[in-house]
Scaffold this motif. Structure first.
Motif, PDB file in Angstrom:
ATOM      1  N   VAL A   9       0.882  -1.201   0.065  1.00 15.65           N
ATOM      2  CA  VAL A   9       0.085   0.092  -0.048  1.00 15.65           C
ATOM      3  C   VAL A   9       0.766   1.463  -0.041  1.00 15.65           C
ATOM      4  O   VAL A   9       1.876   1.169   0.523  1.00 15.65           O
ATOM      5  CB  VAL A   9      -1.010  -0.068   1.315  1.00 15.65           C
ATOM      6  N   LYS A  10       0.343   2.427  -0.395  1.00 12.53           N
ATOM      7  CA  LYS A  10       1.274   3.295  -0.815  1.00 12.53           C
ATOM      8  C   LYS A  10       1.548   3.964   0.345  1.00 12.53           C
ATOM      9  O   LYS A  10       0.731   4.199   1.334  1.00 12.53           O
ATOM     10  CB  LYS A  10       0.670   4.397  -1.803  1.00 12.53           C
ATOM     11  N   VAL A  11       2.978   4.598   0.508  1.00 11.52           N
ATOM     12  CA  VAL A  11       3.395   5.130   1.917  1.00 11.52           C
ATOM     13  C   VAL A  11       2.676   6.320   2.453  1.00 11.52           C
ATOM     14  O   VAL A  11       2.265   6.335   3.645  1.00 11.52           O
ATOM     15  CB  VAL A  11       4.718   5.641   1.591  1.00 11.52           C
ATOM     16  N   GLY A  12       2.007   7.066   1.500  1.00  8.38           N
ATOM     17  CA  GLY A  12       1.266   8.055   2.104  1.00  8.38           C
ATOM     18  C   GLY A  12       0.088   7.667   2.609  1.00  8.38           C
ATOM     19  O   GLY A  12      -0.439   8.223   3.679  1.00  8.38           O
ATOM     20  N   ILE A  13      -0.414   6.891   2.183  1.00  2.00           N
ATOM     21  CA  ILE A  13      -1.801   6.226   2.693  1.00  2.00           C
ATOM     22  C   ILE A  13      -1.600   5.757   4.214  1.00  2.00           C
ATOM     23  O   ILE A  13      -2.208   5.771   5.122  1.00  2.00           O
ATOM     24  CB  ILE A  13      -2.438   5.176   1.948  1.00  2.00           C
ATOM     25  N   LEU A  14      -0.289   4.854   4.380  1.00  5.07           N
ATOM     26  CA  LEU A  14      -0.134   4.191   5.433  1.00  5.07           C
ATOM     27  C   LEU A  14       0.126   5.228   6.615  1.00  5.07           C
ATOM     28  O   LEU A  14      -0.279   5.197   7.667  1.00  5.07           O
ATOM     29  CB  LEU A  14       1.061   3.332   5.336  1.00  5.07           C
ATOM     30  N   LEU A  15       0.828   6.386   6.010  1.00  2.61           N
ATOM     31  CA  LEU A  15       1.224   7.691   7.069  1.00  2.61           C
ATOM     32  C   LEU A  15      -0.109   8.087   7.645  1.00  2.61           C
ATOM     33  O   LEU A  15      -0.301   8.525   8.678  1.00  2.61           O
ATOM     34  CB  LEU A  15       2.103   8.511   6.503  1.00  2.61           C
ATOM     35  N   ALA A  16      -1.138   8.515   6.717  1.00 11.45           N
ATOM     36  CA  ALA A  16      -2.479   8.892   7.165  1.00 11.45           C
ATOM     37  C   ALA A  16      -3.195   7.906   8.169  1.00 11.45           C
ATOM     38  O   ALA A  16      -3.749   8.516   8.880  1.00 11.45           O
ATOM     39  CB  ALA A  16      -3.152   9.149   5.795  1.00 11.45           C
ATOM     40  N   VAL A  17      -3.147   6.586   7.970  1.00 11.44           N
ATOM     41  CA  VAL A  17      -3.665   5.813   8.835  1.00 11.44           C
ATOM     42  C   VAL A  17      -3.057   5.935  10.387  1.00 11.44           C
ATOM     43  O   VAL A  17      -3.625   6.148  11.523  1.00 11.44           O
ATOM     44  CB  VAL A  17      -3.463   4.278   8.285  1.00 11.44           C
ATOM     45  N   GLY A  18      -1.496   5.960  10.282  1.00  7.96           N
ATOM     46  CA  GLY A  18      -0.773   6.150  11.443  1.00  7.96           C
ATOM     47  C   GLY A  18      -1.222   7.578  12.054  1.00  7.96           C
ATOM     48  O   GLY A  18      -1.284   7.630  13.368  1.00  7.96           O
ATOM     49  N   PHE A  19      -1.483   8.559  11.244  1.00  8.01           N
ATOM     50  CA  PHE A  19      -1.970   9.780  11.766  1.00  8.01           C
ATOM     51  C   PHE A  19      -3.294  10.114  12.452  1.00  8.01           C
ATOM     52  O   PHE A  19      -3.359  10.324  13.560  1.00  8.01           O
ATOM     53  CB  PHE A  19      -1.811  10.973  10.502  1.00  8.01           C
ATOM     54  N   SER A  20      -4.058   9.066  11.918  1.00 10.25           N
ATOM     55  CA  SER A  20      -5.381   8.843  12.511  1.00 10.25           C
ATOM     56  C   SER A  20      -5.272   8.240  13.964  1.00 10.25           C
ATOM     57  O   SER A  20      -5.741   8.881  15.073  1.00 10.25           O
ATOM     58  CB  SER A  20      -6.280   7.966  11.913  1.00 10.25           C
ATOM     59  N   VAL A  21      -4.338   7.200  14.176  1.00 10.90           N
ATOM     60  CA  VAL A  21      -4.139   6.846  15.583  1.00 10.90           C
ATOM     61  C   VAL A  21      -3.393   7.603  16.556  1.00 10.90           C
ATOM     62  O   VAL A  21      -3.970   7.923  17.661  1.00 10.90           O
ATOM     63  CB  VAL A  21      -3.202   5.610  15.368  1.00 10.90           C
ATOM     64  N   LEU A  22      -2.535   8.529  15.817  1.00 10.05           N
ATOM     65  CA  LEU A  22      -1.922   9.572  16.700  1.00 10.05           C
ATOM     66  C   LEU A  22      -2.862  10.654  17.341  1.00 10.05           C
ATOM     67  O   LEU A  22      -2.778  10.954  18.518  1.00 10.05           O
ATOM     68  CB  LEU A  22      -0.792  10.246  16.032  1.00 10.05           C
ATOM     69  N   ALA A  23      -3.863  11.002  16.359  1.00 12.21           N
ATOM     70  CA  ALA A  23      -5.016  11.846  16.583  1.00 12.21           C
ATOM     71  C   ALA A  23      -5.998  11.460  17.784  1.00 12.21           C
ATOM     72  O   ALA A  23      -6.317  12.080  18.811  1.00 12.21           O
ATOM     73  CB  ALA A  23      -5.656  12.275  15.513  1.00 12.21           C
ATOM     74  N   PHE A  24      -6.207  10.032  17.799  1.00  8.70           N
ATOM     75  CA  PHE A  24      -7.156   9.415  18.816  1.00  8.70           C
ATOM     76  C   PHE A  24      -6.223   9.221  20.083  1.00  8.70           C
ATOM     77  O   PHE A  24      -6.845   9.441  21.095  1.00  8.70           O
ATOM     78  CB  PHE A  24      -7.691   8.134  18.141  1.00  8.70           C
ATOM     79  N   VAL A  25      -5.085   8.858  19.859  1.00  6.50           N
ATOM     80  CA  VAL A  25      -4.380   8.486  21.276  1.00  6.50           C
ATOM     81  C   VAL A  25      -3.966   9.724  21.807  1.00  6.50           C
ATOM     82  O   VAL A  25      -4.065   9.830  23.301  1.00  6.50           O
ATOM     83  CB  VAL A  25      -2.938   7.990  20.816  1.00  6.50           C
TER      84      VAL A  25
END
Length: 372
Positions: free
Chosen positions: A15-31
């Motif tokens: 999966v493209k890196v930008g998409i994985l980084l966006a998923v990771g950003f979502s986790v950071l926001a919720f944490v």
């Protein structure tokens, strides 16, 4: 344990890196939310129940976006870009700590953006084990470092710096590839009602996440209370919680009978809410991650085997779990303000235990159906 393999895969993602980084950003926001709520309550001079609105509205926006995106949107790159820009704008304005009546709808905007990013990421992976593994592991990997990072930011600059950092990080995925590999989603597909056993299981999942979220979202408040832990120590507990969740979600043997794992998670919830011992608080917080992720895949398998149309019920399960997480901060805030942490622990763990009993009973009584 396959987590080391998954981490290697993440270094060479499908999966493209930008998409994985966006998923990771979502986790950071919720944490960041459990760490922000006590700070927001202090800054605005409101109760924790009122401060919980930033979590309720953010999670509510996430639910709305994930529910509506698959019905009305196609996975186009402009959806991804607009979502990131909206997240950046919402967090940037939040960094100014405007009036609370404005901060709450800004968190709603953030939640909608996070929901669209999560939907965009999972659409790229659906139906492909390797791609789904890439997306699935991105969240826990970020979760390992998210809590300590948020703790450091809070200590250095308070909620203003946390919101500003979220605004900056939300733009990082735009520097990497994010082009959609899915051209069109099917539309106008008829849906089917869930059979009674599946409906019971869906209600149990909603209760389980409602009770768990009501306690977990206040872990920072609870840990820095009677146990006397520092914010940094609680953040370390969050990180280890994410670490042990990775192997737990991959061990197939844990999925055969999920109810004991659900009950064990309920025990963790009441310990986290009521103990005055720091070491016991941290132990319960950490193993919570293992027990929870040992339970959930098993419940999904029970749900799939007791459903006529499993692919539809899995989507329903995600929606009800998201709704439970959205209601948890409000329920927990009202309980901790009016009745105290002990009552919060009793109510939260009771909901989780009732869900465990419901899953066990349904698994025992209802025969497997599978696809029609």
């Amino acid at each position: 344990m396959q987590s080391p393999v998954r981490l290697v895969y993440l270094l060479r993602p499908t999966v493209k890196v930008g998409i994985l980084l966006a998923v990771g950003f979502s986790v950071l926001a919720f944490v960041s939310t459990p760490f922000l709520m006590p700070e927001i309550a202090d800054h605005y001079g409101v109760s924790l129940g009122t401060a919980s609105m930033i979590g309720v509205f953010q999670l509510g926006g996430f639910v709305i976006a994930t529910w509506g995106a698959g019905r009305w949107l196609q996975p186009r790159e402009r959806v991804f870009v607009v979502s990131l820009l909206a997240a950046a704008a919402a967090n940037l304005v939040s960094a100014a700590l405007p009036a609370f009546a404005l901060l709450v709808p800004l968190r709603l905007v953030s939640g909608v953006a996070l929901g669209l990013l999560a939907w965009y990421g999972w659409v790229q992976a659906f139906g492909d084990d390797r791609r789904m593994g890439d997306v699935a592991v991105a969240g826990p990997v970020v979760g390992v470092v998210a809590a300590p990072l948020v703790s450091l930011l809070l200590e250095a600059g308070g909620p203003r710096l946390v919101f500003a950092a979220l605004a900056a990080v939300s733009l990082v995925p735009l520097a990497f590839g994010y082009r959609s590999d899915v051209s069109e989603l099917p539309r106008d597909r008829a849906r089917h009602r869930a059979v009674p056993a599946a409906r019971v299981l869906l209600v149990c999942l909603g209760m389980f996440t409602l009770g768990g979220s009501a306690v977990f979202i206040y872990a920072v408040v609870l840990g820095t209370g009677d146990p006397g832990l520092s914010v940094a120590a609680v953040a370390a507990g969050f990180s280890l919680n994410a670490v042990v969740a990775i192997p737990a979600s991959r061990i197939r043997a844990t999925r055969r009978i999920p109810s004991p794992w659900m009950a064990a998670t309920a025990v963790c919830a009441i310990v986290v809410a009521t103990t005055g011992w720091g070491w016991l608080f941290l132990t319960a917080l950490v193993v919570w991650g293992f027990f929870f992720w040992a339970a959930i895949p098993g419940v999904f398998e029970v749900l799939a085997s007791r459903s006529r149309y499993p692919e539809e019920r899995v989507g329903d399960a995600q929606a009800l779990m998201a709704a439970g997480r959205a209601g948890g901060p409000l329920l927990g805030g009202l309980l901790i303000d009016s009745a105290g942490a002990t009552v919060l622990g009793i109510v939260g763990s009771s909901l989780m235990l009732a869900a465990a009993i419901g899953v066990f009973t349904t698994r025992t009584v209802a025969r497997p159906l599978g696809n029609r």
